[in-house]
Design an enzyme around this catalytic site. Sequence first.
Site, PDB file in Angstrom:
ATOM      1  CG  HIS A 253     -88.037 -15.631  22.644  1.00 11.21           C
ATOM      2  ND1 HIS A 253     -88.815 -16.340  23.554  1.00 11.21           N
ATOM      3  CD2 HIS A 253     -88.607 -14.396  22.487  1.00 11.21           C
ATOM      4  CE1 HIS A 253     -89.242 -15.970  24.016  1.00 11.21           C
ATOM      5  NE2 HIS A 253     -89.509 -14.802  23.848  1.00 11.21           N
TER       6      HIS A 253
ATOM      7  CG  HIS B 275     -89.343 -10.860  23.098  1.00  9.40           C
ATOM      8  ND1 HIS B 275     -90.443 -11.222  22.885  1.00  9.40           N
ATOM      9  CD2 HIS B 275     -89.208  -9.886  22.826  1.00  9.40           C
ATOM     10  CE1 HIS B 275     -90.106 -10.359  21.336  1.00  9.40           C
ATOM     11  NE2 HIS B 275     -89.657  -9.784  21.371  1.00  9.40           N
TER      12      HIS B 275
ATOM     13  CG  ASP C  34     -91.944 -12.094  28.565  1.00 12.01           C
ATOM     14  OD1 ASP C  34     -90.961 -11.293  27.571  1.00 12.01           O
ATOM     15  OD2 ASP C  34     -93.120 -12.352  27.841  1.00 12.01           O
ATOM     16  CG  HIS C  35     -89.236 -15.105  27.353  1.00 12.86           C
ATOM     17  ND1 HIS C  35     -90.135 -16.541  27.018  1.00 12.86           N
ATOM     18  CD2 HIS C  35     -90.433 -14.629  26.769  1.00 12.86           C
ATOM     19  CE1 HIS C  35     -91.855 -16.229  26.784  1.00 12.86           C
ATOM     20  NE2 HIS C  35     -91.134 -15.048  26.399  1.00 12.86           N
TER      21      HIS C  35
ATOM     22  CG  HIS D 146     -91.706 -15.204  19.269  1.00  6.66           C
ATOM     23  ND1 HIS D 146     -93.144 -14.496  19.594  1.00  6.66           N
ATOM     24  CD2 HIS D 146     -91.296 -14.531  20.299  1.00  6.66           C
ATOM     25  CE1 HIS D 146     -92.673 -13.701  20.639  1.00  6.66           C
ATOM     26  NE2 HIS D 146     -91.925 -13.763  21.241  1.00  6.66           N
TER      27      HIS D 146
ATOM     28  CG  ASP E 264     -93.626 -15.932  24.070  1.00  7.50           C
ATOM     29  OD1 ASP E 264     -93.546 -16.449  24.744  1.00  7.50           O
ATOM     30  OD2 ASP E 264     -92.439 -14.510  23.944  1.00  7.50           O
TER      31      ASP E 264
ATOM     32  CG  HIS F  92     -97.567 -14.684  21.725  1.00 12.14           C
ATOM     33  ND1 HIS F  92     -96.280 -14.551  22.123  1.00 12.14           N
ATOM     34  CD2 HIS F  92     -97.019 -13.062  21.645  1.00 12.14           C
ATOM     35  CE1 HIS F  92     -95.971 -14.252  22.198  1.00 12.14           C
ATOM     36  NE2 HIS F  92     -96.308 -12.294  21.983  1.00 12.14           N
TER      37      HIS F  92
ATOM     38  CG  HIS G 281     -95.914 -16.570  27.786  1.00 13.91           C
ATOM     39  ND1 HIS G 281     -97.040 -15.698  26.823  1.00 13.91           N
ATOM     40  CD2 HIS G 281     -94.145 -15.931  27.883  1.00 13.91           C
ATOM     41  CE1 HIS G 281     -96.383 -14.578  26.416  1.00 13.91           C
ATOM     42  NE2 HIS G 281     -94.948 -14.672  27.075  1.00 13.91           N
TER      43      HIS G 281
HETATM   44 ZN    ZN Z   1     -91.556 -13.444  23.039  1.00 13.51          ZN
END
Ligand code: ZN
Length: 478
Positions: free
Chosen positions: A69, A71, A73-74, A162, A183, A407, A429
Amino acid sequence: DRGQLSKTSLRFYSLGGGNEVGRSCHILQYKGKTVMLDAGVHPAHQGLASLPFYDEFDLSTVDVLLISHFHLDHAASLPYVMQRTNFRGRVFMTHPTKAIYRWLLSDFVKVTSIGSTSFSDKDENLYTDEDLAESFDRIETIDFHSTIDVNGIKFVAFHAGHVLGAAMFQVEIAGLKVLFTGDYSRETDRHLNSAEVPTSSSDVLIVESTFGTATHEPRINREKKLTQLIHSTVMRGGRVLLPVFALGRAQEIMLILDEYWSQHADELGNGQVPVFYASNLAKKCMSVFQTYVNMMNDDIRKKFRDSQSNPFIFKNISYLKNLDEFQDFGPSVMLASPGMLQNGLSRDLLEKWCPGEKNLVLITGYSVEGTMAKFIMLEPDTIPSINNPEINIPRRCQIEEISFAAHVDFRENLEFIEKVGARNIILVHGESNPMGRLKSALLSNFSALKNTEDEVRVFNPRNCISVDLEFKGVKVAK
Ligand SMILES: [Zn+2]
């Protein structure tokens, strides 16, 4: 140990996101094939320090890179991987992820370059707008539920809940199946469906552990708490700051507030208490949301059909591109990015409003260790100014946290893990403590199967420590 792999063993290796939340990046190797899962940055760090440990792995061996996805952090180190390393594999993401990724990352480039002006070395920038544009055209898209086969690596995307476009990937190599959740959430919210359980079984499950063994309050209670807390704050003349990631969960909060404002129009409506969404991405990204209503849940699609108007065109919320055009008179509610108050608009407003004791800072997302959002929840007496760390700003405002991070909690995670039924579970994660507690809870949940054929093994590897799983003779290539 990263020696030779035996022919029957699957190797799992995290370059980031092992015993931490941030810079997600995992490697799978089986029968000579290599798959990389996600390419994020760590929100508590800047520049090269925010990257996964790419130096620890030969990226030229990666065949396929799947992004779960949009975000940061991904996904935010993807242009770096594609433009600045020897990676030459193929990259896949869903259509909405790609659409939003483009705008988010050009904003990320802008924000991080501003952030690094204090460094004399401009090379601290991970990549440029040109890198982003060049890499963008080489990203391939995948439809949900359709299988893609790249030289014997098969993969399917499933809905993960998510955020819009978020996917779980089930990867199959020579009959061995691995499910990566990214996530995910299992609760139907105002606009998204909950995560699906793939119909075919998986041998290995790589699953997020953000909330460990914690339990969420029911959604209806959280919504009620949120609206009542905001309502009472603005009635006593306070300002409310909701730090949000520009896209994704912010739209869910806006659906809640827009409805509440309409229901309480006598006290709040008609500009009496304005609600703002402050993000330089607001307009561009809202059009993506408006385009992909067909990928959302029945409830929001029904509203779309019935009212003939788009539910993401809000009646009670106005957009602010920056704070220059904002006249700060009287109570107001401000959704501003970034969500962890690291810099930018939300940080500027925090510094402006935190000395006022009537004001409220309401955290609705997950706050990563080392960020201002995490720090402020300790209710410090002062906070350092972003522009001049020598200056401490008094903090007298109220601080509250109500999670809409989407989450799974422990109960939802366990139920999903049981449904997937994999005998090998790899936790990613999550900070070490919640992840460790989740591991213990899972092991005790599956303790009856210990020393049987169906024994469930649970792993919580740190970054750059491999997990090798033997699948001797059980798999036949189909
Ligand atoms: Zn996320």
